[in-house]
Enzyme design. Structure first.
Site, PDB file in Angstrom:
ATOM      1  N   HIS A 218     -36.173  12.612 -21.014  1.00  0.00           N
ATOM      2  CA  HIS A 218     -37.128  11.632 -20.465  1.00  0.00           C
ATOM      3  C   HIS A 218     -38.460  12.319 -20.140  1.00  0.00           C
ATOM      4  CE1 HIS A 218     -38.451   8.219 -17.872  1.00  0.00           C
ATOM      5  NE2 HIS A 218     -39.029   9.189 -17.176  1.00  0.00           N
ATOM      6  N   GLU A 219     -38.384  13.422 -19.428  1.00  0.00           N
ATOM      7  CA  GLU A 219     -39.623  14.101 -19.017  1.00  0.00           C
ATOM      8  C   GLU A 219     -40.392  14.625 -20.227  1.00  0.00           C
ATOM      9  OE1 GLU A 219     -40.739  13.635 -16.197  1.00  0.00           O
ATOM     10  OE2 GLU A 219     -38.901  12.909 -15.260  1.00  0.00           O
TER      11      GLU A 219
ATOM     12  N   HIS B 180     -42.777  12.177 -21.635  1.00  0.00           N
ATOM     13  CA  HIS B 180     -44.102  12.180 -20.987  1.00  0.00           C
ATOM     14  C   HIS B 180     -44.949  13.333 -21.537  1.00  0.00           C
ATOM     15  CE1 HIS B 180     -43.095   9.121 -18.080  1.00  0.00           C
ATOM     16  NE2 HIS B 180     -42.169   9.830 -17.484  1.00  0.00           N
TER      17      HIS B 180
ATOM     18  N   HIS C 212     -39.865   6.693  -5.030  1.00  0.00           N
ATOM     19  CA  HIS C 212     -41.087   6.020  -5.471  1.00  0.00           C
ATOM     20  C   HIS C 212     -41.777   5.223  -4.367  1.00  0.00           C
ATOM     21  CE1 HIS C 212     -38.672   7.085  -8.915  1.00  0.00           C
ATOM     22  NE2 HIS C 212     -39.725   6.965  -9.697  1.00  0.00           N
TER      23      HIS C 212
ATOM     24  N   TYR D  42     -40.529   0.992 -14.999  1.00  0.00           N
ATOM     25  CA  TYR D  42     -39.196   1.415 -15.447  1.00  0.00           C
ATOM     26  C   TYR D  42     -38.386   0.227 -15.940  1.00  0.00           C
ATOM     27  CZ  TYR D  42     -40.484   5.616 -12.870  1.00  0.00           C
ATOM     28  OH  TYR D  42     -41.144   6.722 -12.402  1.00  0.00           O
TER      29      TYR D  42
END
Ligand code: X8Z
Ligand code: ZN
Length: 667
Positions: A419-420, A423, A548, A558
């Site tokens: 996932h990271e 980015h 968050h 998300y």
């Protein structure tokens, strides 16, 4: 998370400049004072020249901002918090000044690119700064403080020698692995104590960002957040309702099945809470957003093959530990051993990262730069508090990209690395764009990149890289594989929605401070069908126990990502020439799919997301039919399993978005 405007802001810092859309602006002076530094707009400057200057100034100030943020996230103390708050304050003051200067061009002719850049600039931050400099200073201090409190959050119990203190990672381990009802309850309640002292700060924070949003022409901060989607705030809210309507029946089936299994495990009196809801502390995850850790309870066919990789990752870690031990023979103190363990953790985390990088390079994307490997925070340091919540950083828009995690050798963290890196590859791809366009097409796109790759990690792929054993081809193993994916993806959907339903209500005032916790649990009940087993009155601030919220990262992204990633996946499968059922597709190693993905990433926010989506998928609407297509076998299977069971749950909601009372129905 995100980038300039984003990395710092959205991500960890909180003030992200996200490209939002359409806001009213008051006419403003062309000269203002920002944090003591006068900023003058040159006379006669055109709109195009203005945007070129903003991009230039932004690029110049950006590295200092991200450096301050990075330090305060990887070394939490009063000093680093002071520096990051100051850096953030400077940035927001500058942003305010740019937005004021942009007012000069209202109604004037300009190129479409410049108009879009001004729009992105105006709607840029998740933490709109109040005009009053004293309030801006107060806001950035509170923001740094809350994030620090979350990162350093520690739950202690017992006295004297029996005193035991644990942080989030230890408490998550309990929910992941213990099946002791009371131990899980203690871990869950213990973590939620860390948010209680944030409550007052959060109330003030809301007042301040609302004032900032108001100063910028928005009704409140929530409306500003909803303005970043190339459609009106009302339209995107309605879109999220529509998408939720598409997937809700699937979630309800999964909820029903999980409840039956929890009853079998813990007894009917403990497996459910009043109203047929599931108990918050028994879902294997602090926020019940991912039920993957409950595999031991929820496995459809325990004897059929499963694409389970934690075992392989743990043995990789043990091998690294043994290797470190043999490098350091002889007598070892407890401290030596702790260091050896730390070195092994680091080695195994790097191996997991290399594996993730390999997927991206197999698509034709570049290798990560050397600095990624030397500057990333892979594991939790032994000597200080850090923000463990995973994030990805673009430090300078020129190749210094990093992630920050506290990696453990398990499946969940393995997929978070993918996932990271999504980015990170987005950053690298759009670094050629002007800074104001260095953002996702919308924020949900940014969150969906790495997860699209995770969908392509099929049992066959995992077997091919040696992380999963032989995979049978059978109905049982298919259902097992589908269930694993559903526990991560389907269970997330209502959670992805409810967080901002809560914040939208908090920002627009329909949820008052005196009802923060009640509204939180009303929404958890309404969307997730989850409830705590003990009363959670207004002494608690349970929203603050989710990263968050104190970090002020918008969350609708998300939810959107969990729909979009299936659309992206399907499009890349098509591009790779795959024919067959969607869930069997992996585009690992496929350069055509990679080129298509890369083309989308390199566009950044330079055009409306609808256009970017169309270029990749052929359609310009977000749509959950790919989610349903993917999970079709599982949904059929769940319906059979739930036959004759009482499904659904009862929740009475008095929160911002009132729900119709739902009545239990047959599954
Ligand atoms: O926060 C994240 C990422 C960083 S952008 C680790 N996620 C959400 C969460 O953990 O709550 C990924 C999925 C949802
Ligand atoms: Zn993310």
């Amino acid at each position: 998370m995100m980038k300039p405007v984003r990395a710092l802001l959205a991500l960890s810092i909180t003030a992200a400049v996200i490209g939002l859309g359409g806001c009213k602006k008051e006419p403003t002076p062309t000269t203002t004072t920002t944090g003591g530094a006068p900023v003058t707009a040159p006379a006669g400057e055109t709109a195009d020249q203005f945007i070129a200057r903003v991009n230039d100034e932004y690029r110049k100030m950006y590295p200092e901002m991200s450096a301050a943020q990075w330090l305060s996230s990887t070394y939490i103390n009063d000093d680093s918090q002071l520096l990051s708050a100051k850096a953030n304050e400077r940035y927001l003051a500058q942003l305010k000044s740019w937005i004021e200067q942009a007012g000069r061009f209202e109604g004037q002719q300009m190129s479409p690119e410049t108009a879009r850049a001004i729009q992105l600039l105006k709607l840029g931050t998740a933490m709109p700064p109040p005009k009053d400099p004293a309030k801006l200073e107060e806001l950035t201090k509170i923001a740094s403080k809350m994030e620090g409190m979350y990162g350093a959050g520690t739950y202690c119990k017992g006295e004297g020698d029996a005193k035991q203190c644990r942080q989030l990672g230890d408490l998550e381990d309990v929910l992941r692995s213990s099946r002791d009802y009371d131990a899980q309850l203690d871990a869950w309640q213990g973590w939620h104590t860390i948010a209680q002292p944030m409550r007052k700060d959060y109330v003030r924070f809301v007042e301040l960002v609302n004032e900032g949003a108001h100063d910028m022409g928005f009704a409140d901060a929530g409306e500003m957040w909803r303005s970043g989607y190339d459609m009106t705030p009302a339209e995107i809210a309605a879109e999220t309702d529509r998408l939720w309507g598409q997937v809700k029946p699937l979630y309800e089936q999964l909820h029903c099945y999980a409840g039956t299994r929890l009853d079998a495990k813990y007894g009917a009196d403990k497996g459910h809470v009043t109203g047929n809801m599931l108990p918050a502390h028994l879902m294997g995850n602090m926020w019940q957003q991912d039920w993957g850790n409950l595999w031991d309870i929820l496995a459809p066919y325990p004897n059929a093959s499963v694409p389970e990789i934690t075992t392989a990752l743990e043995s990789q870690y043990r091998a690294a530990f043994d290797a470190q031990l043999s490098k350091n023979p002889g007598k070892r103190s407890p401290d030596d051993l702790a260091q050896i363990e730390q070195d092994a953790r680091l080695a195994s985390a790097k191996l997991m990262n290399e594996r993730a990088q390999d997927f991206y390079t197999s698509l034709g994307m570049p290798k990560l730069p050397e600095s990624y490997w030397s500057k990333t925070q892979f594991i939790k340091p032994r000597d200080r508090d850090v923000v463990c919540h995973a994030s990805a950083w673009d430090m300078n828009m020129a190749g210094d990209v990093r992630i920050k995690m506290c990696i453990k050798p398990n499946e969940e963290d393995f997929t978070v690395i993918y996932h990271e890196l999504g980015h990170v590859y987005y950053y690298l791809a759009y670094n050629k764009q002007p800074p104001l366009f260095q953002q996702g097409a919308h924020d949900g796109f940014h969150e969906a990149i790495g997860d699209t790759i995770v969908l392509a990690m099929t049992p066959k792929y995992l077997q091919s890289i040696g992380l999963a054993g032989d995979q049978q081809v059978s109905e049982e193993s298919l259902i097992n594989a589908q269930m694993r994916m559903a526990l991560a993806k389907v269970s997330f959907l209502p959670f992805g929605l409810m967080i901002d339903r809560w914040r939208w209500g908090v920002f627009d005032g329909s949820i008052k401070p005196g009802d923060y916790n009640k509204a939180w649990w009303d929404l958890k009940a309404k969307y997730q069908g989850i409830a705590p087993v003990n009363a959670r009155g207004e002494d608690f601030f349970d929203a603050g126990a989710k990263y968050h919220v104190p970090a002020n990262t918008p969350y609708t992204r998300y939810f959107l990502s969990h729909v979009l990633q299936f659309q992206f996946y399907k499009a890349l499968c098509d591009a790779s020439g795959f024919k067959g059922p969607l869930y069997e597709c992996s585009f690992y190693g496929n350069k055509e799919a990679g080129a298509k993905f890369q083309a989308m990433l390199s566009k950044g926010a330079s055009q409306p997301w609808q256009k970017t989506l169309k270029e990749l998928t052929g359609g310009e609407k977000m749509d959950a039919s790919a989610v349903l297509e993917y999970f079709d076998p599982l949904q059929k299977w769940l319906k059979q399993q739930n036959e004759g069971k009482t499904c659904g749950w009862q929740s009475t909601t008095t929160a911002a978005a009132p729900a119709k009372q739902e009545t239990p129905k047959q599954g």
